[in-house]
Design an enzyme around this catalytic site. Structure first.
Site, PDB file in Angstrom:
ATOM      1  CG  ASN A  15     -67.019 -15.879  20.930  1.00 44.21           C
ATOM      2  OD1 ASN A  15     -67.195 -15.689  19.835  1.00 44.21           O
ATOM      3  ND2 ASN A  15     -67.281 -14.857  21.962  1.00 44.21           N
ATOM      4  CE  LYS A  52     -70.485  -9.979  26.588  1.00 40.30           C
ATOM      5  NZ  LYS A  52     -69.994  -8.928  25.540  1.00 40.30           N
ATOM      6  CD  GLN A  89     -67.418 -11.250  21.449  1.00 41.70           C
ATOM      7  OE1 GLN A  89     -67.940 -12.012  22.369  1.00 41.70           O
ATOM      8  NE2 GLN A  89     -66.726 -11.930  20.608  1.00 41.70           N
ATOM      9  CE1 TYR A  97     -70.388 -19.081  22.319  1.00 37.62           C
ATOM     10  CE2 TYR A  97     -70.446 -16.775  22.598  1.00 37.62           C
ATOM     11  CZ  TYR A  97     -70.373 -17.978  22.921  1.00 37.62           C
ATOM     12  OH  TYR A  97     -70.507 -18.144  24.389  1.00 37.62           O
ATOM     13  CB  THR A 117     -62.748 -19.641  31.919  1.00 35.56           C
ATOM     14  OG1 THR A 117     -62.745 -19.029  30.859  1.00 35.56           O
ATOM     15  CG2 THR A 117     -64.206 -19.428  32.474  1.00 35.56           C
TER      16      THR A 117
END
Length: 263
Positions: A97, A144, A150, A156, A191
């Site tokens: 991203n 998502k 976003q 991305y 993560t």
């Protein structure tokens, strides 16, 4: 449950991330099932993972590859084909991203597409004869962001939307060959990269609590192990009649009624 993955050759792209990353967790989970993980990534960390796996008696390899370069992907596919002669499953996992938004250059946007979308097409294209030979299957790791957006990450978002389109297109294209194509959609997963991002924020801990509070199921983030477990089940014969599906692992973050979020 025995997933029947023993000695299956499973290619995982972008799998030489830090310990605990999604790709690395998938690789370790495959090894625990007795599968043969093939790590395709540009990070030299993969050499250490290859050594560790081979010391466990697993015939795994690391193929160093810049996944934004189709020529390197083609070369990697040849190495894999020469060694194994078949691919039982391909997990297109690579993804960054990168924040290539509307203010980014066209070159930055195109690089994002190359890494996050074109690599999926190229790896699938070059490995397809060996997937067909094994009557294997394809699993794409989505986000998502491809569904919800976003903000500030056009490259991305476009890529991840494209990944979902390819997933269904390939399910149609390959149904005559008995090859399944599915996608996993991830939202908020804890993560090493997510941890690093939180630490860059001035109010990181506060932001993290705000995010977690919005995840309906148990108000916690999805673990990489939960994602890996679903990936392994999906590529296994336990999911033998599942194709063209978007499987969301997010604790209800994307789809459930917002009334669940009221305090």
């Amino acid at each position: 449950m025995d997933l029947g993955l023993k000695d299956k050759v499973v290619v995982v792209t972008g799998a030489a991330g830090l310990k605990g990353s999604i790709g690395e967790t998938i690789v370790q989970s495959l090894a625990n099932e007795g599968a043969i993980p093939v790590i395709v990534c540009r990070n030299d960390r993969g050499y250490g993972y290859e050594k560790d796996l081979q010391e466990r008696g697993i015939d795994a390899i690391f193929v160093k590859t810049d996944l934004s370069d189709p020529a390197q992907i083609e070369a990697a596919a040849k190495i894999i084909a020469d060694k194994y002669g078949r691919v039982d499953a391909l997990i297109n996992n690579v993804g960054v991203n990168d924040g290539a938004g509307l203010d980014a250059s066209i070159d930055a946007f195109m690089w994002s597409l190359k890494l996050n979308l074109v690599s999926f097409f190229a790896m699938t294209k070059y490995l397809l004869p060996y997937i067909k030979k094994a009557k294997g299957n394809i699993l794409n790791i989505g986000s998502k962001v491809g569904l919800t957006g976003q903000g500030g990450t056009s490259g991305y978002a476009a890529s991840k939307g494209g990944v979902l389109g390819l997933t269904r297109e390939w399910a149609v294209d390959l149904i005559k060959d008995g090859i399944r194509s599915n996608a996993i959609i991830i939202a908020e997963s804890w993560t090493p990269a997510y941890d690093a991002w939180i630490k860059t924020l001035e109010n990181g801990e506060e932001k993290l609590k705000e995010i977690v509070k919005k995840i309906p199921l148990e108000n916690r983030m999805t673990t990489p192990q939960e994602i890996a477990d679903t990936c392994l089940f999906t590529i296994s014969e336990k999911s033998s009649h599942t194709t063209g599906q978007f499987i969301t692992i997010d604790g209800g973050y994307v789809h459930l009624d917002r009334s669940l979020l009221t305090e």
